[in-house]
Design an enzyme around this catalytic site. Structure first.
Site, PDB file in Angstrom:
ATOM      1  N   LYS A  92       0.840  -1.198   0.000  1.00 36.49           N
ATOM      2  CA  LYS A  92       0.000   0.000   0.000  1.00 36.49           C
ATOM      3  C   LYS A  92       0.883   1.259   0.000  1.00 36.49           C
ATOM      4  CE  LYS A  92      -3.799  -2.316   2.485  1.00 36.49           C
ATOM      5  NZ  LYS A  92      -4.734  -2.196   3.647  1.00 36.49           N
ATOM      6  N   TYR A 117     -12.113  -3.114  -3.647  1.00 40.16           N
ATOM      7  CA  TYR A 117     -12.635  -3.102  -2.273  1.00 40.16           C
ATOM      8  C   TYR A 117     -14.164  -3.133  -2.242  1.00 40.16           C
ATOM      9  CZ  TYR A 117      -8.059  -2.340  -0.050  1.00 40.16           C
ATOM     10  OH  TYR A 117      -6.776  -2.478   0.431  1.00 40.16           O
ATOM     11  N   THR A 154      -5.492  -7.262  10.762  1.00 39.57           N
ATOM     12  CA  THR A 154      -5.714  -5.947  10.156  1.00 39.57           C
ATOM     13  C   THR A 154      -5.181  -4.788  11.006  1.00 39.57           C
ATOM     14  OG1 THR A 154      -7.730  -6.875   9.194  1.00 39.57           O
ATOM     15  CG2 THR A 154      -7.518  -4.475   9.160  1.00 39.57           C
ATOM     16  N   ASN A 170      -1.746  -0.166   7.072  1.00 44.17           N
ATOM     17  CA  ASN A 170      -1.131  -1.416   7.523  1.00 44.17           C
ATOM     18  C   ASN A 170      -0.265  -2.097   6.466  1.00 44.17           C
ATOM     19  OD1 ASN A 170      -3.184  -2.234   5.878  1.00 44.17           O
ATOM     20  ND2 ASN A 170      -4.438  -3.166   7.498  1.00 44.17           N
ATOM     21  N   HIS A 215      -1.840  -5.571   1.535  1.00 45.50           N
ATOM     22  CA  HIS A 215      -3.103  -6.278   1.314  1.00 45.50           C
ATOM     23  C   HIS A 215      -2.771  -7.696   0.886  1.00 45.50           C
ATOM     24  CE1 HIS A 215      -7.009  -7.425  -0.365  1.00 45.50           C
ATOM     25  NE2 HIS A 215      -6.310  -7.935  -1.364  1.00 45.50           N
ATOM     26  N   GLU A 235      -9.271 -10.524  -7.725  1.00 46.08           N
ATOM     27  CA  GLU A 235      -8.322  -9.417  -7.527  1.00 46.08           C
ATOM     28  C   GLU A 235      -7.157  -9.497  -8.519  1.00 46.08           C
ATOM     29  OE1 GLU A 235      -7.309  -9.728  -3.369  1.00 46.08           O
ATOM     30  OE2 GLU A 235      -9.339  -9.153  -2.732  1.00 46.08           O
TER      31      GLU A 235
HETATM   32  P1  IDP Z   1      -7.583  -6.968   5.606  1.00 45.84           P
HETATM   33  O1  IDP Z   1      -6.747  -5.981   4.798  1.00 45.84           O
HETATM   34  O2  IDP Z   1      -6.855  -7.420   6.833  1.00 45.84           O
HETATM   35  O3  IDP Z   1      -8.143  -8.098   4.772  1.00 45.84           O
HETATM   36  P2  IDP Z   1     -10.260  -5.815   5.525  1.00 45.84           P
HETATM   37  O4  IDP Z   1     -11.286  -6.036   6.574  1.00 45.84           O
HETATM   38  O5  IDP Z   1     -10.430  -6.493   4.203  1.00 45.84           O
HETATM   39  O6  IDP Z   1      -8.825  -6.135   6.165  1.00 45.84           O
HETATM   40  O7  IDP Z   1     -10.191  -4.241   5.290  1.00 45.84           O
HETATM   41  C1  IDP Z   1      -9.499  -3.690   4.192  1.00 45.84           C
HETATM   42  C2  IDP Z   1      -8.636  -2.549   4.679  1.00 45.84           C
HETATM   43  O8  IDP Z   1      -9.486  -1.484   5.174  1.00 45.84           O
HETATM   44  C3  IDP Z   1      -7.741  -2.870   5.871  1.00 45.84           C
HETATM   45  O9  IDP Z   1      -6.516  -3.484   5.504  1.00 45.84           O
HETATM   46  C4  IDP Z   1      -7.538  -1.524   6.492  1.00 45.84           C
HETATM   47  O10 IDP Z   1      -6.583  -0.752   5.739  1.00 45.84           O
HETATM   48  C5  IDP Z   1      -8.908  -0.894   6.325  1.00 45.84           C
HETATM   49  N1  IDP Z   1      -9.815  -1.147   7.466  1.00 45.84           N
HETATM   50  C6  IDP Z   1     -10.435  -2.313   7.770  1.00 45.84           C
HETATM   51  N2  IDP Z   1     -11.219  -2.202   8.860  1.00 45.84           N
HETATM   52  C7  IDP Z   1     -11.110  -0.903   9.248  1.00 45.84           C
HETATM   53  C8  IDP Z   1     -11.701  -0.159  10.332  1.00 45.84           C
HETATM   54  O11 IDP Z   1     -12.489  -0.660  11.139  1.00 45.84           O
HETATM   55  N3  IDP Z   1     -11.340   1.149  10.432  1.00 45.84           N
HETATM   56  C9  IDP Z   1     -10.482   1.748   9.555  1.00 45.84           C
HETATM   57  N4  IDP Z   1      -9.908   1.093   8.519  1.00 45.84           N
HETATM   58  C10 IDP Z   1     -10.220  -0.222   8.369  1.00 45.84           C
HETATM   59 MG    MG Z   2      -9.487  -7.960   3.162  1.00 43.67          MG
END
Ligand code: IDP
Ligand code: MG
Length: 139
Positions: free
Chosen positions: A11, A51, A93, A118, A121, A132
Site C-alpha cells: 500500500k 474493495y 488488520t 497497515n 493487502h 483481484e
Molecule cells: P484486511 O486488509 O486485513 O483483509 P479488511 O477487513 O479487508 O482487512 O479491510 C481492508 C482494509 O481497510 C484494511 O486493511 C484496512 O486498511 C482498512 N480497514 C479495515 N477495517 C477498518 C476499520 O475498522 N477502520 C479503519 N480502517 C479499516
Molecule cells: Mg481484506
C-alpha cells in the site's frame, strides 16, 4: 495439482516508507514465488472494484483515498496454501495488535487516521484471489 495464487499489494504507506523490498523479502524468504509484479498509481474505479465488499462501510471512502494517495506495488505470489500463508505473514488488520514477527506487527502502528494504514493487502480466499488478480493483471 496446480499451486495456489494470491494478490499482494504494498500500500502507499509501505511504498513511501521504502518497505517494498522488505515485503518482497518476507514473501520470498518464506518460499513463495513472485510471478507477476507492477508498480502503479491506482485510480478510483480500480480501487472501488478491488474493495467492493467494503462499500457502504464508514472507512470505505478514506480507504479509497488512502490507496490513491501514492503509488502501490501489486504482485502475484504462488505456492501451496499461499493465500493463508501470506495472511499469516501479514498479521491481523489492526497493526497495534498484529503479532510481532508479522509485517503489520513489525512495521506498522496506529497513525490516528480514519483508515487503518497497515502496509499490505493479501487476498482472503481463492475466489477473492482470482477476482483481484484479474483486476490488477487481467486474465
Ligand atoms: P484486511 O486488509 O486485513 O483483509 P479488511 O477487513 O479487508 O482487512 O479491510 C481492508 C482494509 O481497510 C484494511 O486493511 C484496512 O486498511 C482498512 N480497514 C479495515 N477495517 C477498518 C476499520 O475498522 N477502520 C479503519 N480502517 C479499516
Ligand atoms: Mg481484506
Amino acid at each position: 495439482m496446480s499451486t495456489e495464487k494470491t494478490l499482494i499489494l504494498v500500500k502507499p504507506d509501505g511504498v513511501s516508507r521504502q518497505l517494498i523490498g522488505e515485503v518482497i523479502a518476507r514473501v520470498e524468504n518464506k518460499g513463495y514465488v513472485i510471478t507477476a509484479l507492477r508498480m502503479m498509481q491506482a485510480d478510483r474505479a480500480l480501487l472501488e472494484r478491488h474493495y467492493e465488499e467494503h462499500k457502504g462501510k464508514p472507512f470505505f471512502e478514506p480507504l479509497v483515498e488512502f490507496m490513491m494517495s501514492g503509488p502501490i506495488v501489486a504482485m502475484v505470489a504462488e505456492g501451496n496454501r499461499v493465500i493463508e500463508g501470506f495472511r499469516s505473514l501479514a498479521g491481523v488488520t489492526d497493526p497495534t495488535v498484529a503479532a510481532p514477527g508479522t509485517i503489520r506487527g513489525d512495521l506498522a502502528r496506529d497513525q490516528g487516521t480514519k483508515v487503518v494504514q497497515n502496509i499490505v493487502h493479501g487476498s482472503d480466499s481463492p475466489e477473492s484471489a482470482a477476482r483481484e488478480i484479474e483486476i490488477f493483471f487481467g486474465k
